[in-house]
Design a protein around this motif. Structure first.
Motif, short mmCIF file in Angstrom:
data_model
loop_
_atom_site.label_atom_id
_atom_site.label_comp_id
_atom_site.label_asym_id
_atom_site.label_seq_id
_atom_site.Cartn_x
_atom_site.Cartn_y
_atom_site.Cartn_z
N PHE A 111 88.80 34.10 18.16
CA PHE A 111 89.14 33.90 19.59
C PHE A 111 88.68 35.20 20.35
N ILE A 112 88.25 36.39 19.96
CA ILE A 112 87.41 37.12 20.83
C ILE A 112 86.18 36.49 21.20
N ARG A 113 85.45 35.80 20.32
CA ARG A 113 84.08 35.37 20.59
C ARG A 113 84.44 34.29 21.80
N SER A 114 85.35 33.74 21.96
CA SER A 114 85.52 32.76 23.13
C SER A 114 86.00 33.39 24.44
N ALA A 133 87.06 50.96 33.96
CA ALA A 133 87.75 51.01 32.81
C ALA A 133 86.96 51.27 31.41
N ASN A 134 87.41 51.92 30.59
CA ASN A 134 86.71 52.34 29.19
C ASN A 134 87.02 51.33 28.22
N SER A 135 86.80 51.45 27.16
CA SER A 135 86.90 50.35 26.15
C SER A 135 88.40 49.96 25.75
N PHE A 136 89.12 51.16 25.56
CA PHE A 136 90.41 50.84 25.23
C PHE A 136 91.10 50.35 26.19
N THR A 137 91.02 50.63 27.43
CA THR A 137 91.70 49.95 28.66
C THR A 137 91.10 48.50 28.73
N ILE A 138 90.01 48.19 28.33
CA ILE A 138 89.64 46.84 28.53
C ILE A 138 90.31 46.01 27.35
N TYR A 139 90.52 46.73 26.02
CA TYR A 139 90.93 46.04 24.85
C TYR A 139 92.81 45.78 25.37
N ARG A 140 93.22 46.69 26.12
CA ARG A 140 94.56 47.04 26.05
C ARG A 140 94.89 45.77 27.31
N ARG A 141 94.34 45.65 28.24
CA ARG A 141 94.62 45.05 29.50
C ARG A 141 94.00 43.59 29.68
N ILE A 142 92.82 43.32 28.93
CA ILE A 142 92.09 42.11 29.04
C ILE A 142 92.21 41.29 27.82
N ILE A 143 91.74 41.95 26.48
CA ILE A 143 91.47 41.22 25.36
C ILE A 143 92.80 40.89 24.87
N LEU A 144 93.69 41.97 24.75
CA LEU A 144 94.81 41.82 24.00
C LEU A 144 95.89 40.75 24.57
N PRO A 145 95.96 40.67 26.03
CA PRO A 145 96.82 39.59 26.72
C PRO A 145 96.10 38.21 26.42
N LEU A 146 94.89 38.06 26.36
CA LEU A 146 94.22 36.75 26.34
C LEU A 146 94.28 36.22 24.84
N LEU A 147 94.67 37.16 23.84
CA LEU A 147 94.66 36.89 22.47
C LEU A 147 96.24 36.38 22.01
N LYS A 148 96.98 35.91 22.85
CA LYS A 148 98.32 35.53 22.50
C LYS A 148 98.25 34.24 21.58
N PRO A 149 97.54 33.25 21.86
CA PRO A 149 97.59 32.26 20.79
C PRO A 149 97.24 32.84 19.18
N ALA A 150 96.23 33.71 19.15
CA ALA A 150 95.85 34.21 18.16
C ALA A 150 97.00 35.06 17.28
N ILE A 151 97.71 35.88 18.38
CA ILE A 151 98.70 36.75 17.82
C ILE A 151 99.86 35.87 17.09
#
Length: 295
Positions: free
Chosen positions: A180-183, A197-215
């Motif tokens: 999913f992250i590769r997409s 934004a740092n790496s953790f902020t990107i993960y928390r605010r961008i990556i994680l919300p977009l991973l809802k189908p994977a979650i």
């Protein structure tokens, strides 16, 4: 030689026209027959459990597994299974293990997949190869070493033992999150970094919300596996007070080894929570599997 317009010439196309609907009807019959057989494989055991749980010991001796009970509101077996089997305590232990294990799997799996896909570091290919090897190794071959590690960590015969094992050994969830992250476009990360934004902020605010189908996919697959697992709770939590629904149901074979009506009532109580969750979340379940299949 056949003359055009003769009876032989006119009968041939009609025979072919009649054969096509016949093959189509046969295909439809076979399709519905296979669906009926597949449904029977699932429904008949559930019906046998339900009917057996409503019968008395004398009725069990007189009839078969699919015989109807005399009293359709006989809940005595359910009361015995719930009280003597300590099903409420078993459900609490199962819920504790399920919540912490699934939460840890989602957090660790998504972070690991994010680090592997977005960062470049030495031995990256080796790490991916080790993940693949770990997923191919049968878990039973490492149980002696795993048992020793759990014992030395001091979590043996506690609810944290299965939590650690379920959380730390799920390589499949990492691959699901990785796909999913590769997409997700890297341009979103770059735009966030331009905003400071740092790496953790990107993960928390961008990556994680977009991973809802994977979650959703990971929660479904992992949750069902933990709910149905028997081996790890039985091996690492031998205390009766720490029994899960699977081990508590297994212990019915002791005092209730010949009372299949009580065992069936306990099995029905185990089925009910998962059935309620499925009916409540079936839309999310189907969407999670469909999204995971298209990535």
């Amino acid at each position: 030689m056949t003359v055009l317009g003769s009876p032989a010439a006119t009968r041939a196309p009609r025979s072919r026209g009649r054969s096509m609907p016949a093959r189509g009807r046969a295909a439809v019959v076979l399709k519905y027959l296979s669906l009926v057989l597949a449904s029977a494989v699932v429904v008949v055991p559930l019906a046998a459990i339900l009917l057996t749980s409503l019968r008395t010991s004398r009725e069990m001796a007189d009839g078969g597994a699919l015989a109807a009970p005399h009293d359709w509101f006989n809940l005595h077996n359910y009361a015995v299974a719930f009280t003597d089997g300590h099903m409420l305590r078993a459900l609490g232990n199962t819920a504790f293990i399920l919540v912490f294990s699934v939460s840890g799997t989602v957090l660790i799996g998504s972070m690991t997949a994010y680090a592997i896909d977005r960062f470049q570091f030495r031995l990256k290919k080796l790490v991916m190869a080790l993940f693949l090897i770990a997923s191919l190794v049968p878990s039973v071959t490492t149980q002696v070493a795993t048992y020793q590690i759990v014992n030395r960590l001091g979590v043996m015969d506690t609810r944290w033992a299965p939590v650690l094992l379920y959380t730390g050994t799920d390589i499949v969830s990492i691959y699901i999150f990785l796909q999913f992250i590769r997409s997700i476009p890297i341009s979103l990360d770059e735009a966030a970094r331009l905003d400071g934004a740092n790496s953790f902020t990107i993960y928390r605010r961008i990556i994680l919300p977009l991973l809802k189908p994977a979650i959703a996919t990971v929660v479904i697959v992992k949750g069902v596996a933990i709910y149905n697992d028997f081996y790890i709770p039985f091996l690492y939590m031998p205390d009766d007070n720490l029994g899960t629904i699977s081990t508590s149901l297994f212990r019915f074979k002791g005092p209730y080894g010949a009372h299949w009506e009580v065992i069936s009532a306990g099995a029905a109580l185990v089925i009910v929570p998962s059935l309620v969750v499925f009916l409540a979340l079936q839309r999310f379940i189907y969407n999670g599997f469909a999204s995971g299949a298209t990535k």
